[in-house]
Design a protein around this motif. Structure first.
Motif, PDB file in Angstrom:
ATOM      1  N   GLY A  52      14.742 -30.737   0.734  1.00 43.46           N
ATOM      2  CA  GLY A  52      14.303 -29.722   1.696  1.00 43.46           C
ATOM      3  C   GLY A  52      12.589 -30.074   1.846  1.00 43.46           C
ATOM      4  O   GLY A  52      12.164 -31.127   1.912  1.00 43.46           O
ATOM      5  N   GLU A  53      12.178 -28.810   2.153  1.00 45.33           N
ATOM      6  CA  GLU A  53      10.728 -28.851   2.755  1.00 45.33           C
ATOM      7  C   GLU A  53       9.841 -29.426   1.482  1.00 45.33           C
ATOM      8  O   GLU A  53       8.472 -29.712   1.815  1.00 45.33           O
ATOM      9  N   ASP A  54      10.173 -29.422   0.064  1.00 46.46           N
ATOM     10  CA  ASP A  54       9.487 -30.054  -0.681  1.00 46.46           C
ATOM     11  C   ASP A  54       9.651 -31.427  -1.118  1.00 46.46           C
ATOM     12  O   ASP A  54       8.873 -32.111  -1.973  1.00 46.46           O
ATOM     13  N   ASN A  55      10.260 -32.212  -0.364  1.00 44.53           N
ATOM     14  CA  ASN A  55      10.546 -33.536  -0.442  1.00 44.53           C
ATOM     15  C   ASN A  55       9.195 -34.291  -0.594  1.00 44.53           C
ATOM     16  O   ASN A  55       8.919 -35.258  -1.459  1.00 44.53           O
ATOM     17  N   TYR A  56       8.367 -34.201   0.348  1.00 48.03           N
ATOM     18  CA  TYR A  56       7.099 -35.028   0.681  1.00 48.03           C
ATOM     19  C   TYR A  56       6.245 -34.684  -0.784  1.00 48.03           C
ATOM     20  O   TYR A  56       5.773 -35.642  -1.440  1.00 48.03           O
ATOM     21  N   ARG A  57       6.053 -33.631  -1.096  1.00 46.92           N
ATOM     22  CA  ARG A  57       5.329 -33.373  -2.401  1.00 46.92           C
ATOM     23  C   ARG A  57       5.788 -33.983  -3.574  1.00 46.92           C
ATOM     24  O   ARG A  57       5.247 -34.587  -4.382  1.00 46.92           O
ATOM     25  N   ILE A  58       7.221 -33.732  -3.648  1.00 48.96           N
ATOM     26  CA  ILE A  58       7.704 -34.306  -5.052  1.00 48.96           C
ATOM     27  C   ILE A  58       7.899 -35.898  -4.998  1.00 48.96           C
ATOM     28  O   ILE A  58       7.631 -36.282  -6.028  1.00 48.96           O
ATOM     29  N   SER A  59       8.033 -36.457  -4.002  1.00 51.82           N
ATOM     30  CA  SER A  59       8.102 -37.790  -3.808  1.00 51.82           C
ATOM     31  C   SER A  59       6.944 -38.465  -4.090  1.00 51.82           C
ATOM     32  O   SER A  59       6.713 -39.589  -4.676  1.00 51.82           O
ATOM     33  N   ASP A  60       5.711 -37.861  -3.584  1.00 53.57           N
ATOM     34  CA  ASP A  60       4.507 -38.073  -3.890  1.00 53.57           C
ATOM     35  C   ASP A  60       4.135 -37.944  -5.229  1.00 53.57           C
ATOM     36  O   ASP A  60       3.373 -39.029  -5.887  1.00 53.57           O
ATOM     37  N   ASP A  61       4.504 -37.161  -6.030  1.00 51.92           N
ATOM     38  CA  ASP A  61       4.267 -36.782  -7.408  1.00 51.92           C
ATOM     39  C   ASP A  61       5.095 -37.877  -8.219  1.00 51.92           C
ATOM     40  O   ASP A  61       4.654 -38.263  -9.258  1.00 51.92           O
ATOM     41  N   ILE A  62       5.955 -38.250  -7.900  1.00 52.98           N
ATOM     42  CA  ILE A  62       6.798 -39.257  -8.433  1.00 52.98           C
ATOM     43  C   ILE A  62       6.337 -40.978  -8.433  1.00 52.98           C
ATOM     44  O   ILE A  62       6.628 -41.575  -9.556  1.00 52.98           O
ATOM     45  N   ALA A  63       6.163 -41.155  -7.127  1.00 53.82           N
ATOM     46  CA  ALA A  63       6.158 -42.451  -6.842  1.00 53.82           C
ATOM     47  C   ALA A  63       4.717 -43.145  -7.794  1.00 53.82           C
ATOM     48  O   ALA A  63       3.671 -42.667  -7.371  1.00 53.82           O
ATOM     49  N   THR A  64       4.980 -44.062  -8.446  1.00 51.46           N
ATOM     50  CA  THR A  64       3.935 -44.626  -9.209  1.00 51.46           C
ATOM     51  C   THR A  64       3.409 -45.941  -8.701  1.00 51.46           C
ATOM     52  O   THR A  64       4.189 -46.836  -8.157  1.00 51.46           O
ATOM     53  N   VAL A  65       2.096 -46.179  -8.668  1.00 52.82           N
ATOM     54  CA  VAL A  65       1.524 -47.444  -7.897  1.00 52.82           C
ATOM     55  C   VAL A  65       0.944 -48.075  -9.087  1.00 52.82           C
ATOM     56  O   VAL A  65      -0.316 -47.830  -9.719  1.00 52.82           O
ATOM     57  N   ILE A  66       1.217 -49.323  -9.358  1.00 56.42           N
ATOM     58  CA  ILE A  66       0.666 -50.263 -10.296  1.00 56.42           C
ATOM     59  C   ILE A  66       0.175 -51.534  -9.883  1.00 56.42           C
ATOM     60  O   ILE A  66       0.723 -52.070  -8.993  1.00 56.42           O
TER      61      ILE A  66
END
Length: 263
Positions: A134-148
């Motif tokens: 739902g509306e939390d998708n953007y925040r949760i996805s940003d919290d998960i996505a790892t950048v190496i």
């Protein structure tokens, strides 16, 4: 949110310095990911850069990673926005980006991986639980996505501190093979590969970020050296490298058994 999967916890574990073991996946199929998940590996990196992965095979393998509770990342073949978007949409826990040699490039990569404050395109895919957040998708996805960011070039050594300090960069991966080649081809004075690695690791530590690397075996001097430098997230060989090691060991055991029978 439901109990977090390994892929969703990976970024937290990486940042906390928790010891984690992974490997590169060269075979474009899901089964090797499943086996390593069953055996308790923490993560795999699907190697799109150096192996024949495509969108379909990446999608299947990332689904297998979720099913067998192992974090699935992708070393993308091309450091561009579409490559980052597609693998995160398919459910990758993060991206490993080759040849990041400047803070400017690091900022671009982070932007491609982020919705809020970034430029990642919105889509109701596996990476977003098919709209289930739902509306939390953007925040949760940003919290998960790892950048190496991979440090593989002579110019990247001096920029390593700025790259590591870039907001949203989670870790540096020292690509020693390409880095050694770059140093060999450099004009003018250049550090040794050992000096370069130690410089990059120190720069990452100064920025409060972890560094990672790959070894062929943990019974090696290089593994001890890297762990003594403070690396806790390490990779061992690849699926094919592990197969070769196991095959070599099985062949040695077989020949010994035959010799004992002859004797």
């Amino acid at each position: 949110m439901k109990d977090m999967r390994s892929g969703e916890r990976f970024r937290q574990r990486l940042g906390s310095g928790e010891p984690m073991l992974g490997t590169f996946m060269k075979v474009p199929a899901s089964q090797n990911c499943e086996v390593l998940g069953l055996e308790g590996f923490d993560f795999v990196v699907l190697d799109e850069e150096h192996a024949p992965w495509n969108r379909g095979s990446l999608d299947h393998a990332l689904l297998a990673c979720r099913a067998y509770d192992i974090a699935g990342l992708v070393r993308i073949a091309r450091p561009d926005a579409n490559s980052v978007l597609s693998v995160l949409d398919d459910g990758a826990a993060g991206v490993m980006v080759p040849h990041v040699a400047s803070a400017e490039k690091a900022r671009e990569v982070v932007s491609w991986a982020r919705y809020l404050g970034g430029s990642r395109g919105s889509g109701a895919s596996r990476g977003g639980e098919y709209g289930g957040r739902g509306e939390d998708n953007y925040r949760i996805s940003d919290d998960i996505a790892t950048v190496i960011c991979m440090i593989e070039d002579r110019d990247a050594i001096d920029a390593a501190g700025d790259i590591a300090a870039t907001d949203g960069v989670d870790a540096l991966f020292v690509g020693r093979a390409d880095l050694a080649l770059s140093l060999r081809n450099a004009k003018g004075p250049a550090p040794t590969i050992r000096e370069a690695v130690e410089t990059v690791v120190a720069a990452a530590r100064a920025a409060g970020k972890p560094a990672s690397a790959v070894v062929q075996s943990f019974a090696s001097d290089e593994a001890k050296w890297l762990m003594d430098l403070g690396l806790t997230t390490l990779m061992v060989a690849s699926d094919l490298g592990l197969l070769r090691q196991a095959a070599r060991g099985a062949l040695t055991d077989f020949r010994r058994a035959v010799d004992r029978r002859k004797g």
